[in-house]
Design an enzyme around this catalytic site. Structure first.
Site, short mmCIF file in Angstrom:
data_model
loop_
_atom_site.label_atom_id
_atom_site.label_comp_id
_atom_site.label_asym_id
_atom_site.label_seq_id
_atom_site.Cartn_x
_atom_site.Cartn_y
_atom_site.Cartn_z
N TYR A 460 -0.16 -13.47 3.70
CA TYR A 460 -0.69 -12.25 4.31
C TYR A 460 -1.34 -12.58 5.66
CZ TYR A 460 -2.80 -7.64 4.68
OH TYR A 460 -3.16 -6.38 5.11
N SER A 540 3.12 -5.37 4.41
CA SER A 540 2.24 -4.76 5.40
C SER A 540 1.93 -5.77 6.51
CB SER A 540 0.98 -4.24 4.72
OG SER A 540 0.24 -3.42 5.58
N ASP A 624 5.23 7.03 4.11
CA ASP A 624 4.18 6.06 4.42
C ASP A 624 3.43 6.53 5.66
OD1 ASP A 624 2.57 3.88 5.01
OD2 ASP A 624 4.10 2.39 4.56
N HIS A 659 2.54 3.70 1.24
CA HIS A 659 2.40 2.30 1.62
C HIS A 659 2.34 1.37 0.41
CE1 HIS A 659 1.82 -0.69 4.66
NE2 HIS A 659 0.69 -1.12 4.14
#
Length: 690
Positions: A460, A540, A624, A659
């Protein structure tokens, strides 16, 4: 070459050139930003058809689907909290789309009463409960519902004596907080204006605090606070347990910096700034009269606890109660008049209990390599509920008795089958600049380091988010088939406090990419895998990570899952809540300095024609409203045009999903079936039936 599947037919390209500080940047697929444009709809449908043709034709897909459903079919619980006479918690019986909200008078009786079933709110299971708040005696409950994965929520109020909802529905709420008044007549909450009353594109500006009186229309709500001259600010209300003070956490978005305002509820005066212009975050924990307690990283990048006396609020009078330690604070709660401090040691959790003066810490005997998911309890409660998970075990809930010091199991479901044949180890590897980075590896015991094992590497690297141990049925299936699941704790997260986060902010973002690439190289060097068997995945901000890594080092990976990604680093701030992210990334439109480093790594702008990129599945969702679909669509179109060779670049667009938050379990399983079908195909893994 992995088979002839490549989109090469002519696609619309517009002559769009934008000048950034003297640099001309082409944006031929800008038309894909317009979701209602007929060409965009047609192109999206074609992409989904291509994706379905590739994935639905795989013979292993049905076996993957069957096994995932088996692994997901177990009872799942949330952390209980006590309000009034009842304990409240979420429970999913197994394959329900959304968990159901229950209550019980005693866990020993095992008699659970349904309070709220979101599966009844949408036949597709796309209504999700996102926030719940009780009045002080547990007779009223405000709850927020999100539909189709949107960040926008509708708020209802339920009478817990009758089980009925009051007639009003509160709208225009997004990430809202609720703070009930002491007399239970209503609650303070923050929301945005009716979008018809603001300029187009400003529906996520002008956050305000209102008081809503139960059983009245939202139009009658009383405006409590606003700052129209600073439209970007957000105000999150909370109330002290003695109902004396209303606290506002004031933020500008995702940046870990905030201010604190307060007002005494008997005063007619407006809010007073308590903490302002301090470059740090402050999280309100509780109070004793006029003494307020906070967790903060002010002059303590790894966190500390302080008290602030409203009678002497100047900064020089703040008292440090729990000082900064080597291990950063993940989060804190006040329960039973004590501080519950959850820290991270090399990206896994530990818990200590401190007296209010900070002395006599007691460490709870919890397992290694866990994530403490939540802690529930009130300041006067004699009991505390703690939930934790690991790579090998689903969420477990325990109860701690402050009077006896004993820990007791409450909910302990191990999934459909034992995980004893797997193990987790933690290694530490050097990054490009020799920074040492931790990584978790989980796999079947007896693994042979032959350089030919399939590896799925996850990362991430942003917003202080910590990639700590967590359980997933899909990861378990992956490991059953001989795969290794790896999680790299790269810079940009908060695993080692704010310094670890700041090490990948703005122009230092490349550090997170370098860390991830170094993790990949280490796995190959140490004979865990090879480039053809190494897949990477990110969601993301993690999708940005994957996009950057495959454009910088395409030869290093055998497959990539780039999920709901941010890929256009020059225009993200123009869409929905993208403006919040400028404190993490910068802003290419306002600063030449920012433009240069954003342009240097922006995945969309670093695709090179004629390169052979790894097989890549890019995903997004049509509703989203956090990371809008244009990021995935423009990146997919650009990669498909540039791709050399026959490695597939496919786009998966989910219908009626956002999302990821609140996604119904049926959609979760459908998506994971597609992801793992893609990986098994591209990494040449043969599914072995158990």
């Amino acid at each position: 070459m992995r088979g002839a599947f490549q989109l090469k037919e002519t696609i619309r390209k517009d002559h769009v050139i934008e000048n950034f500080f003297g640099v001309e940047v082409a944006d031929p697929y800008r038309w894909l930003e317009d979701e209602i444009l007929p060409d965009t709809k047609k192109w999206t449908e074609m992409q989904n058809e291509r994706t379905r043709a590739l994935l639905d034709g795989q013979v292993q897909k049905e076996s993957i689907n069957k096994r995932l459903k088996e692994l997901y079919d177990y009872e799942k619980y949330s952390t209980p909290e006590k309000k009034g006479d009842y304990y409240y918690f979420f429970k999913n019986d197994g394959l329900q789309n959304q968990p159901v909200y229950y209550r019980t008078l005693s866990f020993e009786d095992d008699v659970f009463e349904v309070v709220l079933d979101p599966n009844q709110l949408s036949h597709e299971g796309t209504a999700a409960i996102m926030n719940i708040s009780f009045n002080h005696d547990g007779t009223l409950m405000a709850y927020a519902v999100s539909y189709n994965g949107s960040d926008w929520e509708e708020v209802k109020v339920k009478d817990l004596k009758t089980g009925s909802d009051y007639p009003e529905t509160l709208k225009w709420c997004k990430f809202s907080s609720f703070a009930w008044s002491g007399d239970s007549s209503g609650f303070f909450y923050n929301r945005y204006p009716d979008p018809l009353t603001v300029n187009p594109g400003e529906d996520s500006y002008y956050n305000r605090v209102y008081f809503h009186q139960v059983n009245t229309s939202q139009t009658e709500d009383e405006l409590i606070y606003e700052e129209p001259d600073r439209k970007e600010r957000i105000f999150y209300p909370s109330i002290t347990e003695d109902h004396q003070y209303l606290i506002l956490h004031v933020t500008l978005g995702t940046e870990p910096v905030n201010e604190i305002y307060y007002k005494h509820l008997t005063d007619s005066d407006s809010f007073k700034p308590l903490i302002e212009k301090v470059p740090a975050y402050f999280t309100f924990l509780g109070n004793d009269g006029s003494t307020l307690y906070f967790e903060t990283n002010d002059c303590a990048p790894k966190g500390k606890l302080i008290s602030v006396d409203l009678e002497n609020p100047a900064q020089e009078n703040w008292k440090e109660l729990v000082s900064e330690k080597d291990d950063p604070i993940a989060f804190c709660k006040m329960v039973n008049g004590k501080f519950i401090v959850c820290t991270m040691h090399d990206a896994h959790y530990k818990m200590t209990i401190h007296e209010k003066n900070g002395s006599l810490p007691t460490e709870l005997p919890l397992p290694d390599f866990i994530t403490i998911n939540d802690v529930k309890g009130t300041s006067s409660s004699p009991e505390m509920f703690v939930s934790y998970t690991s790579f090998l075990h689903p969420l477990k809930v325990i109860e701690y008795d402050f009077n006896t010091g004993k820990l007791m199991n409450v909910f302990d479901k191990q999934g459909s089958e034992s995980t004893e044949k797997f193990e987790t180890k933690q290694i530490f590897y050097p990054s490009k600049d020799r920074t040492v980075v931790p990584m978790f590896l989980t796999y079947k015991k007896g693994l042979e380091l032959n350089g030919d094992n399939p590896v799925l590497l996850y990362g991430y690297g942003g917003y202080t988010a910590c990639m700590t141990p967590s359980y997933s049925p899909s990861q378990k299936m992956w490991m059953e088939q001989g795969g290794i699941y790896a999680v790299a704790n790269i810079r940009g997260g908060g695993e080692y406090g704010q310094e670890w986060h700041r090490a990948a902010l703005f122009e230092k973002r490349q550090n997170s990419f370098d860390d991830f690439i170094a993790a990949s190289e280490w796995l190959i060097q140490e004979k865990y895998t090879n480039s053809n068997k190494l897949a990477i995945m990110g969601v993301s901000n993690g999708g940005l990570l994957v996009g950057a890594c495959i454009t910088q080092r395409p030869e290093l990976f055998g497959a990539a899952l780039c999920l709901v990604p941010v890929t256009d680093m020059l225009r993200f701030q123009r869409f929905t809540v993208g403006r919040f992210w400028t404190t993490e990334f910068g802003n290419a439109e306002k600063s030449e300095h920012d433009f240069k480093f954003l342009y240097s790594y922006s995945p969309l702008h670093n695709v090179k024609k004629g390169k052979e990129y790894p097989p890549t599945l890019i995903s997004t969702a049509d509703t989203d409203d956090r990371v809008v679909p244009m990021h995935a669509k423009k990146f997919a179109a650009t990669l498909q045009e540039a791709q050399s060779g026959n490695n597939p670049i496919i786009l998966r667009v989910e219908k009626n999903a956002g999302h990821g938050q609140g996604k119904p379990l049926s959609k979760v399983i459908e998506e994971e079936v597609d992801l793992y079908t893609f990986l098994f195909k591209e990494l040449k893994i043969v599914f072995k039936e158990s």
